[in-house]
Scaffold this motif. Sequence first.
Motif, mmCIF file in Angstrom:
data_model
loop_
_atom_site.group_PDB
_atom_site.id
_atom_site.type_symbol
_atom_site.label_atom_id
_atom_site.label_comp_id
_atom_site.label_asym_id
_atom_site.label_seq_id
_atom_site.Cartn_x
_atom_site.Cartn_y
_atom_site.Cartn_z
ATOM 1 N N ILE A 72 -6.436 4.829 14.247
ATOM 2 C CA ILE A 72 -5.946 5.825 13.288
ATOM 3 C C ILE A 72 -7.094 6.128 12.337
ATOM 4 O O ILE A 72 -7.549 5.239 11.599
ATOM 5 C CB ILE A 72 -4.737 5.281 12.500
ATOM 6 N N ASP A 122 -2.154 14.442 12.755
ATOM 7 C CA ASP A 122 -1.627 13.285 12.043
ATOM 8 C C ASP A 122 -1.261 12.209 13.069
ATOM 9 O O ASP A 122 -0.442 12.441 13.956
ATOM 10 C CB ASP A 122 -0.377 13.719 11.251
ATOM 11 N N ARG A 124 0.599 9.829 12.928
ATOM 12 C CA ARG A 124 2.038 9.503 13.002
ATOM 13 C C ARG A 124 2.702 10.327 14.103
ATOM 14 O O ARG A 124 3.670 9.889 14.714
ATOM 15 C CB ARG A 124 2.719 9.800 11.670
ATOM 16 N N GLU A 125 2.160 11.538 14.323
ATOM 17 C CA GLU A 125 2.758 12.408 15.346
ATOM 18 C C GLU A 125 2.030 12.320 16.682
ATOM 19 O O GLU A 125 2.664 12.271 17.731
ATOM 20 C CB GLU A 125 2.740 13.868 14.861
ATOM 21 N N TRP A 142 -3.616 4.292 4.987
ATOM 22 C CA TRP A 142 -2.200 4.373 4.611
ATOM 23 C C TRP A 142 -1.852 3.259 3.630
ATOM 24 O O TRP A 142 -2.250 2.111 3.804
ATOM 25 C CB TRP A 142 -1.306 4.241 5.846
ATOM 26 N N ASP A 144 1.596 3.611 2.055
ATOM 27 C CA ASP A 144 3.053 3.644 1.859
ATOM 28 C C ASP A 144 3.711 2.584 2.752
ATOM 29 O O ASP A 144 3.332 2.415 3.924
ATOM 30 C CB ASP A 144 3.605 5.039 2.182
ATOM 31 N N GLY A 147 4.937 3.690 6.263
ATOM 32 C CA GLY A 147 3.826 3.954 7.175
ATOM 33 C C GLY A 147 3.185 2.668 7.646
ATOM 34 O O GLY A 147 2.881 2.500 8.834
ATOM 35 N N LEU A 148 3.015 1.737 6.719
ATOM 36 C CA LEU A 148 2.392 0.461 7.077
ATOM 37 C C LEU A 148 3.265 -0.316 8.062
ATOM 38 O O LEU A 148 2.769 -0.844 9.061
ATOM 39 C CB LEU A 148 2.137 -0.368 5.816
ATOM 40 N N SER A 150 5.323 0.880 10.142
ATOM 41 C CA SER A 150 5.364 1.564 11.447
ATOM 42 C C SER A 150 4.156 1.189 12.310
ATOM 43 O O SER A 150 4.188 1.358 13.531
ATOM 44 C CB SER A 150 5.419 3.083 11.258
ATOM 45 N N LEU A 151 3.103 0.676 11.681
ATOM 46 C CA LEU A 151 1.927 0.288 12.457
ATOM 47 C C LEU A 151 2.268 -0.807 13.463
ATOM 48 O O LEU A 151 1.756 -0.822 14.579
ATOM 49 C CB LEU A 151 0.822 -0.229 11.521
#
Length: 216
Positions: A72, A122, A124-125, A142, A144, A147-148, A150-151
């Motif tokens: 990322i 992005d 994420r997408e 990142w 938030d 977001g973290l 989701s890693l």
Amino acid sequence: MRSASVGAVRENSGMDDLPPLVERACALARNIGFPLTRDEAGPGLPSACLPGVGRFLGVLAAGCNGGRIGEIGTAAGIGAAWMASAMPADCVLITAEIDEQLAAAASKLLADDHRVEVLTGDAREVLAPRGPFDLLFADGGWRDPAGLASLVDLVRVGGRVVMDDVTPLRALPADSPMLADDVKRQLFFGDPRLLSTEVVLPDLRNSLLVGTRRDG
Ligand SMILES: C[S@@+](CC[C@H](N)C(=O)[O-])C[C@H]1O[C@@H](n2cnc3c(N)ncnc32)[C@H](O)[C@@H]1O
């Protein structure tokens, strides 16, 4: 006397050698003005991964036989160049960059390696649907909590996630708010799906966090 012998040991170890693709990525970063160090970038701004981080990524990438590596935040492609230089022939690397100009420059740099794909957008997408990964270099800055968290979903069980731009606790000033509250450490040491450690770089001023996903 001590520093002279440390210097000789380090020189003989080859630790400071850069793979040719990494040298080209560093030259690209210089050409496009992407900072190579946190000092060059200034507080809170993105910079390239340091040689100690790149070498560590290479060590992990070298073991990804038949594997899938994700990144990322490609920037000028320095971390990608370290991993591509080290990974086995049957491994793929997919790296995502949200800045279109950086993504285009890194795509050009890495174009000769058919195992490497640079995605523009992005992460994420664009990166999430390409997982799960055996190794994920989470370097998009990142902070938030969602977001973290989701890693970890992007890493397969047994896979590893690496996060850069951490300051060792002993190098932080006594009044640093990071001593009480650090979202990166909260993820690596608070998420029960990860077994993690901190790796302090040889300069003792920078470190990274690495965790292995171990849930079923
Ligand atoms: C610290 S730099 C990456 C350095 C790079 N990994 C290296 O090895 O030199 C962070 C990069 O992440 C990119 N970025 C930030 N948010 C992103 C996102 N949501 N998806 C993809 N890239 C992102 C930024 O544009 C920036 O280029």
